[in-house]
Design a protein around this motif. Structure first.
Motif, PDB file in Angstrom:
ATOM      1  N   LYS A 194      17.661  30.358  15.686  1.00 30.59           N
ATOM      2  CA  LYS A 194      16.207  30.545  15.607  1.00 30.59           C
ATOM      3  C   LYS A 194      15.537  29.225  15.248  1.00 30.59           C
ATOM      4  CE  LYS A 194      14.687  33.086  12.275  1.00 30.59           C
ATOM      5  NZ  LYS A 194      14.362  34.240  11.413  1.00 30.59           N
ATOM      6  N   LYS A 216      12.920  30.198  20.390  1.00 31.66           N
ATOM      7  CA  LYS A 216      11.803  30.946  19.826  1.00 31.66           C
ATOM      8  C   LYS A 216      11.961  32.413  20.185  1.00 31.66           C
ATOM      9  CE  LYS A 216       8.398  27.191  20.154  1.00 31.66           C
ATOM     10  NZ  LYS A 216       7.101  26.791  20.758  1.00 31.66           N
ATOM     11  N   ARG A 217      11.828  33.235  19.183  1.00 30.70           N
ATOM     12  CA  ARG A 217      11.945  34.667  19.431  1.00 30.70           C
ATOM     13  C   ARG A 217      10.759  35.165  20.253  1.00 30.70           C
ATOM     14  NH1 ARG A 217      14.130  37.713  13.948  1.00 30.70           N
ATOM     15  NH2 ARG A 217      16.269  36.913  14.018  1.00 30.70           N
ATOM     16  N   MET A 218      11.046  36.142  21.106  1.00 30.23           N
ATOM     17  CA  MET A 218      10.034  36.782  21.938  1.00 30.23           C
ATOM     18  C   MET A 218       9.332  35.787  22.865  1.00 30.23           C
ATOM     19  SD  MET A 218      10.648  39.717  20.749  1.00 30.23           S
ATOM     20  CE  MET A 218       9.418  40.667  21.651  1.00 30.23           C
ATOM     21  N   ASP A 219      10.015  34.701  23.190  1.00 33.19           N
ATOM     22  CA  ASP A 219       9.451  33.690  24.082  1.00 33.19           C
ATOM     23  C   ASP A 219      10.420  33.529  25.260  1.00 33.19           C
ATOM     24  OD1 ASP A 219       8.638  31.336  25.401  1.00 33.19           O
ATOM     25  OD2 ASP A 219       7.727  30.563  23.570  1.00 33.19           O
ATOM     26  N   SER A 222      11.367  29.910  26.244  1.00 36.04           N
ATOM     27  CA  SER A 222      12.293  29.299  25.298  1.00 36.04           C
ATOM     28  C   SER A 222      13.724  29.777  25.559  1.00 36.04           C
ATOM     29  CB  SER A 222      11.881  29.626  23.863  1.00 36.04           C
ATOM     30  OG  SER A 222      12.805  29.101  22.940  1.00 36.04           O
ATOM     31  N   HIS A 223      13.878  31.054  25.854  1.00 37.04           N
ATOM     32  CA  HIS A 223      15.205  31.605  26.134  1.00 37.04           C
ATOM     33  C   HIS A 223      15.784  31.032  27.429  1.00 37.04           C
ATOM     34  CE1 HIS A 223      15.795  34.828  23.061  1.00 37.04           C
ATOM     35  NE2 HIS A 223      14.477  34.682  22.941  1.00 37.04           N
ATOM     36  N   GLY A 246      21.087  38.943  19.162  1.00 38.77           N
ATOM     37  CA  GLY A 246      19.797  38.276  19.013  1.00 38.77           C
ATOM     38  C   GLY A 246      19.265  38.258  17.600  1.00 38.77           C
ATOM     39  N   THR A 247      19.772  39.118  16.742  1.00 36.04           N
ATOM     40  CA  THR A 247      19.325  39.174  15.358  1.00 36.04           C
ATOM     41  C   THR A 247      20.409  39.842  14.518  1.00 36.04           C
ATOM     42  OG1 THR A 247      17.524  39.894  13.878  1.00 36.04           O
ATOM     43  CG2 THR A 247      18.208  41.428  15.602  1.00 36.04           C
ATOM     44  N   LYS A 258      22.444  41.024  24.704  1.00 33.06           N
ATOM     45  CA  LYS A 258      21.610  40.426  25.748  1.00 33.06           C
ATOM     46  C   LYS A 258      22.489  39.641  26.719  1.00 33.06           C
ATOM     47  CE  LYS A 258      17.492  40.145  22.826  1.00 33.06           C
ATOM     48  NZ  LYS A 258      18.044  41.075  21.828  1.00 33.06           N
TER      49      LYS A 258
END
Length: 344
Positions: A194, A216-219, A222-223, A246-247, A258
């Motif tokens: 992260k 960046k999470r939820m981006d 970025s992924h 992911g977490t 994922k």
């Protein structure tokens, strides 16, 4: 000739009853109202009679008083040699252990961090992808940080590929300390982390120097950029590491995986190395990063998985880790049941 105390016990018992029993009858009516249990003397031995003395019941006696009288402490159960209830040991609290753990992490990282800063320019010039020079430094730092607090059991080391062979490593994610057991393997894989962790003084800077990849999470962009960088690293001979959930797991259950890690493996043709972490979530649960409980950690390395279909790789890796977690949980449950004393 002197008489032993043991031979005088029957007479002493009779004399004690003759003197104290009338006094007991007078005092018991008043004391029993305020003190429910003042004294409890239990005398027992194999094939001997028993004698109990309490203020509520007085002497409960069968046949005769025993010659063997033992006073047992109600505090610790230490009146007899085979007592099972010993006085509790003084143990540091989880919060105190947490403070010591972070202090040890900082102290153990001072020298390695200095070496990283000095050697970083040379590593960028001569070995920008694998950075094999850095392998030993994180291993020593992680080992020194966790050694005083918990043990690590490694299983399946024979399943690890050669040091120079690129691979995609994946594992379940239970705690923030999951990185420590993984670093003790001494492998040159690059973590996907992260982006906010890279801002932490010390450890965040070290992750940047070691070539870790921020996400960046939820981006989505970025992924996708992280996957592209991982593919570039793998094609140049480096290995990468993913937590495909992911977490961190909040309840200890394995989350959905994922596809990112398995897409990298499928498109580059390198194997996926599934690994199962057990025990880190109990030592430092998610959301309770200020404590360190006592316990041990087990890291199981499974056999490599190869294929060109990301979905099949994802299912195979997840099922392998899920089955292992179930087996280890059953083993722990069985051990707890067998350790409990049986009631006859």
């Amino acid at each position: 000739m002197q008489l032993s105390t043991l031979s005088l016990f029957p007479f002493c018992n009779f004399l004690t009853l003759s003197i104290h029993f009338p006094i007991y009858l007078i005092l018991s009516s008043s004391l029993c109202k305020t003190v429910p249990k003042f004294l409890h003397i239990k005398a027992s031995r194999e094939r001997e009679s028993r004698c109990y003395f309490t203020l509520n019941q007085g002497f409960n006696r069968s046949n005769k008083l025993s010659r063997y009288i033992v006073t047992r402490s109600q505090l610790g159960g230490t009146g007899i040699l085979d007592a099972t209830n010993s006085l509790s040991e003084i143990k540091p609290s989880p919060k105190f252990r947490g403070v010591c753990f972070y202090g040890m992490t900082v102290m153990a990282g001072v020298l390695p961090f200095g070496i990283l800063i000095v050697a970083h320019p040379l590593a960028l010039i001569f070995d920008p992808y694998k950075t094999k020079f850095y392998n030993l430094i994180p291993k020593l730092w992680a080992t020194a940080s966790i050694a005083p607090f918990f043990d690590i059991e490694l299983e399946g080391l024979e399943n690890l590929p050669p040091q120079n062979a690129p691979a995609v490593y994946v594992s379940n994610h239970q705690s923030i300390i999951d990185f420590y057991p993984l670093l003790t393997l001494g492998r040159s894989f690059k973590f996907i982390g992260k982006n906010t962790v890279f801002l932490y003084p010390g450890i965040g800077w070290a992750m940047y120097i070691l070539g870790m990849i921020p996400v960046k999470r939820m981006d989505i962009r970025s992924h996708l950029e992280a996957v592209r960088r991982c593919m570039d690293l793998v094609r140049n001979g480096a290995s990468v590491f993913f937590f495909p959930e992911g977490t961190r797991s909040k309840d200890g259950k394995l989350g959905d995986f994922k596809k990112g890690a398995f897409t990298v493996a499928a498109k580059t043709g390198v194997p996926v190395i599934p690994m199962t972490l057990i025990g880190t979530g109990e030592i430092m649960p998610a959301g309770m990063e200020h404590i360190v409980n006592s316990g041990s950690v087990k890291l199981i390395i499974h056999k490599p998985i190869k294929g060109n279909d990301p979905e099949i790789l994802r299912l195979l890796a997840r099922n392998t880790i899920l089955d292992t977690l179930s087996i280890e949980a059953q083993k722990k449950k069985t051990a707890l049941i067998s350790s409990k004393p049986s009631i006859i």
